[in-house]
Design a protein around this motif. Structure first.
Motif, PDB file in Angstrom:
ATOM      1  N   SER A  42      10.722  12.126  13.584  1.00  0.00           N
ATOM      2  CA  SER A  42      10.056  13.333  14.112  1.00  0.00           C
ATOM      3  C   SER A  42      10.684  14.578  13.497  1.00  0.00           C
ATOM      4  O   SER A  42      11.842  14.572  13.074  1.00  0.00           O
ATOM      5  CB  SER A  42      10.181  13.390  15.634  1.00  0.00           C
ATOM      6  OG  SER A  42       9.564  12.274  16.224  1.00  0.00           O
ATOM      7  N   LEU A  51      10.303   7.975  18.104  1.00  0.00           N
ATOM      8  CA  LEU A  51      10.607   9.360  17.714  1.00  0.00           C
ATOM      9  C   LEU A  51      11.419   9.468  16.441  1.00  0.00           C
ATOM     10  O   LEU A  51      11.628  10.579  15.941  1.00  0.00           O
ATOM     11  CB  LEU A  51      11.345  10.079  18.848  1.00  0.00           C
ATOM     12  CG  LEU A  51      10.550  10.289  20.138  1.00  0.00           C
ATOM     13  CD1 LEU A  51      11.381  11.038  21.163  1.00  0.00           C
ATOM     14  CD2 LEU A  51       9.258  11.048  19.857  1.00  0.00           C
ATOM     15  N   ASN A 105       8.422   8.920  10.097  1.00  0.00           N
ATOM     16  CA  ASN A 105       8.321   7.897  11.136  1.00  0.00           C
ATOM     17  C   ASN A 105       8.134   6.522  10.499  1.00  0.00           C
ATOM     18  O   ASN A 105       7.357   6.349   9.567  1.00  0.00           O
ATOM     19  CB  ASN A 105       7.136   8.212  12.059  1.00  0.00           C
ATOM     20  CG  ASN A 105       7.041   7.231  13.201  1.00  0.00           C
ATOM     21  OD1 ASN A 105       6.360   6.227  13.101  1.00  0.00           O
ATOM     22  ND2 ASN A 105       7.712   7.536  14.295  1.00  0.00           N
ATOM     23  N   GLN A 132       3.433  10.302  13.580  1.00  0.00           N
ATOM     24  CA  GLN A 132       4.411  11.297  13.147  1.00  0.00           C
ATOM     25  C   GLN A 132       4.344  12.456  14.132  1.00  0.00           C
ATOM     26  O   GLN A 132       3.398  13.233  14.151  1.00  0.00           O
ATOM     27  CB  GLN A 132       4.095  11.788  11.730  1.00  0.00           C
ATOM     28  CG  GLN A 132       5.031  12.862  11.213  1.00  0.00           C
ATOM     29  CD  GLN A 132       6.460  12.396  11.106  1.00  0.00           C
ATOM     30  OE1 GLN A 132       6.725  11.323  10.574  1.00  0.00           O
ATOM     31  NE2 GLN A 132       7.394  13.184  11.594  1.00  0.00           N
ATOM     32  N   TRP A 133       5.385  12.550  14.982  1.00  0.00           N
ATOM     33  CA  TRP A 133       5.402  13.573  16.024  1.00  0.00           C
ATOM     34  C   TRP A 133       6.001  14.867  15.503  1.00  0.00           C
ATOM     35  O   TRP A 133       7.044  14.860  14.855  1.00  0.00           O
ATOM     36  CB  TRP A 133       6.209  13.087  17.240  1.00  0.00           C
ATOM     37  CG  TRP A 133       5.663  11.848  17.860  1.00  0.00           C
ATOM     38  CD1 TRP A 133       6.115  10.579  17.683  1.00  0.00           C
ATOM     39  CD2 TRP A 133       4.555  11.743  18.767  1.00  0.00           C
ATOM     40  NE1 TRP A 133       5.370   9.679  18.410  1.00  0.00           N
ATOM     41  CE2 TRP A 133       4.399  10.374  19.097  1.00  0.00           C
ATOM     42  CE3 TRP A 133       3.689  12.675  19.341  1.00  0.00           C
ATOM     43  CZ2 TRP A 133       3.412   9.919  19.953  1.00  0.00           C
ATOM     44  CZ3 TRP A 133       2.698  12.224  20.201  1.00  0.00           C
ATOM     45  CH2 TRP A 133       2.570  10.862  20.503  1.00  0.00           C
TER      46      TRP A 133
END
Length: 867
Positions: free
Chosen positions: A333, A330, A528, A307-308
């Motif tokens: 995100s 991504l 994500n 999880q960005w």
């Protein structure tokens, strides 16, 4: 910032200062350093020229220097469509102001824009040319400031990157040239001692980090990784985040730096550390170019399931959201983005560009832009030279191409550029509207609008405060920063497999009372992997039943092992205490002031003895009720006072024993009412003594207002007030029994809680008020010419009473457990004995031992001795 970066910045700064100050000779114009070449510039003449710095290219190709030939011109590569839109937004805002003519009537704004190529060296060269390049000194807002060359602009908009702005701001700050950045967010730029002329329409990273920390706290993540870009923006923001997140009790799983050269070995090492850390949530605090380098490595090494979290520099970056190759890593995100706005007319303005439009040949940036968009060549083909791109047909139209340049759905940084131009225009308007004799400068002077001084314009930009057409308040704080407001955006894929930036919350640093800074609509979040549940990011899971935490050596506090208990343990309830060998829970000892312990027996004996003494006095007064001493000053009040003193002694018994609902309510109310009755009787006696003397004056009829009926009315009224206070107390918040069960203590303390501290204070305060009034009246009557002056006895008794209760308050507050109850009982008994002894002991002495003084003649004669 690293030491090497600081050395580079300082070297570039001194180079720029040396170059500019060399123009202070007799020559009218500035000369460039021998061997240097002018940079490409896009300019338009105007009465006042605004400088602009934009990183239209993402990098510079470093030439190999032989140091024997003149260095070749700087070659910038990787044209950035997003930054080119920002530059066009500046031109759009300037032309809009010129066209409408409302802000600056009869004044036209011009511009002079350079490409800083995302490098500090190129940004400084551009800033130097803005401050004094070759050219016509009569154009572009000629400035005659000391130390500034002809042709310098009075203000600069830019640069975008924080690293470039650090160098430019140090250089421009020497001359107090105002610089308004639209995208530099490094918190270090808020230092006005180091950067006196720097302002920005972009919030400081300090506020962005605060928002990110609140986000981590909201979702309960305790194991978070941090990856930063190798520049002032990335390193500064990541360091602040790491420090702040640790104060929450969370831990930083890894803290890595993305190299500027994109070295694959370093990227591989970062990916390996992410895997080994097992962190599920990673914050990438970097510009979009560095983030792209990292995510290329993530794709190459197949890292999934992260999880960005995005910093605002890439939270809405098209270079990452448009290519479908990044979608699988991504998607989901989230990050904070500055507020966006729809600028009417901007898209048509952007699409106007074409190589055939008037003055296109004067735009040095149009050709590389056009060739990059349509992948064709506008240049003339040279015979024998390989043509890398096909020639442009001349029929290309920007409206037929969909890219980030013409996309106006996410106007965030473009809006910052727009606000920067209008902030400067409002400052110029304020300068021109200055009234003579009412200016902001020494001796209330106004600026010379025909020769703009940099420091004067800087003053007016700092004072800008207005509401723009989008409803936003535009102003700068003491650090040159705007108010911090962010949108929390979530990367979600639509039906066409395109990324949509869905706003799922917001962060407002300036919130009204009672509102949270961070507000999130959790039900709208897609995580994500297209999940709807919040990902868990912890170093160690919660230990299951039958195990306990064991701290890992040389690991953060968030990491632990779960070790099986040798014996199954159960935490004892608060009422119980673990045995010495930790094998059984035993009941805690219950502590309260009881009739069986030594303290309780002693207090009970003292109380009963006081009651007995009072009864003896009653018997003596009854047996000698017709004597002058007893009859003096209303014998009925004396018997009522003795009755109330008996109740005072006995009410202390209600404080002894196990607290219950009825005993808690009885002990405080009985104490309050009996003592008020007692003091009321003394007050009545004091008033009678004082008025009796005044009644001896010729013609006085005052005693008819203080007869027996009136005295009883005074006592009843004073007591009724206390009864009302106690009744309200019992109805609203009555005293109740309470158990104190501290886990670190082996006892359970039983006590009565007041229920309402205000009511308890009113009860004590009312008693104190009556006592003070009684003391004051008795003190006034202490020297009346009677041989037996009862007022003197009342004065002594009230002094003792007040001293006891003044000492009681701090002792009661500081006494622990049952000793607070002991303190209250002691105060009741001490004050009761004081009243009994001071008022009735002298009378009993005369009645029993000095009967010759128990005559009316003796009592009414002038005193010959004193008690």
């Amino acid at each position: 910032m690293s030491v090497s970066s600081k050395i580079l910045h300082l070297s570039l700064l001194w180079l720029g200062v040396f170059t500019l100050t060399s123009c202070q000779g007799e020559a009218e114009q500035c000369e460039m350093i021998p061997g240097s070449m002018s940079l490409p510039v896009l300019e338009k003449k105007g009465d006042i020229t605004l400088g602009g710095l934009f990183s239209l290219h993402d990098m510079v190709i470093e030439p190999s220097l032989s140091f024997t030939l003149t260095p070749p011109p700087t070659q910038c590569t990787r044209f950035n469509f997003r930054t080119f839109r920002w530059m066009q937004t500046m031109i759009f805002a300037i032309e809009e102001i010129n066209r409408e003519g409302k802000l600056l009537p009869n004044i036209t704004l011009g511009y002079k824009i350079y490409d800083s190529c995302s490098t500090p060296h190129q940004a400084l060269k551009a800033a130097m040319e803005l401050m004094g390049s070759k050219g016509d000194p009569g154009t572009g807002g000629d400035v005659q400031d000391e130390g500034i060359c002809h042709g310098a602009v009075p203000v600069v908009i830019g640069d975008g990157g924080s690293t470039q702005s650090l160098v430019v701001a140090r250089f421009l700050g020497v001359f107090y040239v105002p610089q308004v950045s639209y995208f530099s967010s490094c918190a270090c730029l808020s230092d006005k001692k180091e950067f006196p002329g720097f302002l920005r329409t972009m919030p400081s990273d300090f506020f962005q980090v605060d928002a990110l920390v609140q986000l981590v706290k909201h979702f309960g993540w305790t194991w978070v990784g941090v990856i930063a870009g190798d520049d002032a923006y990335g390193r500064g923001g990541a360091n602040i985040f790491a420090d702040k997140v640790r104060t929450l009790g969370a831990c930083v799983a890894l803290h890595e730096i993305i190299p500027k050269n994109g070295a694959q070995t370093a990227i591989k090492t970062i990916i390996s550390k992410i895997r080994s850390s097992k962190a599920r949530v990673i914050l990438v605090f970097a510009v979009e170019q560095d983030a792209e380098t990292l995510f290329d490595g993530v794709l190459r090494h197949g890292l999934m399931g992260i999880q960005w979290l995005a910093s605002e520099a890439w939270s809405t970056a098209a270079v990452l959201s448009t290519p479908k190759k990044y979608h699988r890593i991504l998607q989901g995100s989230m990050g904070f983005a500055i507020r966006r706005a729809h600028i009417p007319g901007l898209q048509n303005f952007l699409l106007r560009l074409h190589p055939s439009y008037p003055d296109a040949h004067k735009d040095p940036f149009l050709t590389p832009f056009w060739e990059e968009v349509f992948q064709c060549s506008l240049g003339v083909q040279v015979e024998g030279q390989e043509q890398r791109k096909a020639p442009c047909s001349g029929e290309e139209e920007l409206g037929s191409v969909k890219n980030i340049y013409s996309d106006v759905s996410q106007l965030r940084i473009s809006y910052n550029v727009y606000k920067a131009v209008y902030a400067i225009a409002h400052a110029l308007k304020a300068m021109r509207n200055c009234e003579k004799g009412n200016g902001p400068f020494p001796q209330q002077a106004c600026p010379d609008v025909d020769s703009i001084q940099n420091w004067q314009l800087l003053h007016y930009i700092k004072q800008v405060d207005y509401l723009n057409s989008f409803g936003d308040e535009i102003k700068f704080d003491e650090n040159g920063d705007p108010a911090a407001m962010y949108d929390l955006v979530n990367w979600q894929l639509n039906s066409n497999e395109e990324v949509e930036f869905v706003t799922i919350g917001k962060f407002d640093e300036i919130t009204t009372a009672g509102k949270q800074k961070l507000q999130i609509q959790a039900r709208n979040i897609v995580w994500n992997g297209n999940l709807t549940e919040v990902p868990l990011s912890v170093c160690s899971s919660i230990c299951p039943p039958g195990t306990r935490k064991a701290i890992r050596l040389n690991f953060p506090i968030c990491c632990h092992d779960c070790v099986v208990y040798a014996i199954e343990c159960v935490r004892c309830l608060p009422e119980f205490w673990s045995s010495a060998d930790r094998t059984v829970c035993i009941p805690k000892k219950v502590e309260f002031l009881s009739f069986s312990d030594t303290m309780g027996i002693t207090l009970m004996a003292i109380s009963l003895f006081g009651s007995f003494c009072t009864c003896v006095v009653v018997f003596i007064f009854t047996w000698h009720r017709n004597t002058p001493v007893v009859r003096a000053n209303n014998s009925d009040l004396s018997f009522l006072l003795l009755f109330s003193l008996t109740l005072c002694f006995l009410c202390s018994l209600t404080f002894i024993g196990r607290p219950s609902e009825w005993s808690c309510m009885l002990r405080h109310t009985a104490f309050g009412i009996t003592f008020v009755l007692c003091i009321s009787c003394i007050l009545g006696k004091t008033i009678v003594v004082l008025m009796a003397f005044r009644a001896t004056l010729p013609g006085s009829t005052v005693m008819k207002w203080f007869g027996p009926a009136q005295q009883k009315a005074i006592i009843a009224s004073c007591t009724l007030i206390q009864v009302i206070i106690c009744t309200v107390w019992l109805v609203v918040a009555p005293p109740t029994p309470r158990q104190l069960m501290p886990r670190e203590s082996a006892i359970v303390i039983l006590l009565c809680e007041e229920g309402s501290a205000v009511a308890f204070a009113l009860v004590l305060g009312y008693i104190g008020l009556l006592a003070c009034i009684c003391l004051l009246l008795a003190f006034l009557a202490r020297k009346l010419p009677d041989n037996f002056n009862e007022a003197r006895l009342i004065t002594f008794s009230m002094l003792i009473f007040c001293a006891v209760w003044v000492a009681f308050v701090p002792a009661y507050i500081s006494s622990p457990g049952k000793y607070s109850t002991v303190t209250e009982v002691f105060a009741i008994l001490a004050s009761s004995y004081g009243l009994l002894g001071c008022i009735f002991a002298p009378k009993c002495y005369i009645i029993l031992l000095r009967p010759e003084k128990n005559t009316r003649k003796h009592l009414m004669s002038k005193p010959t001795d004193k008690f």
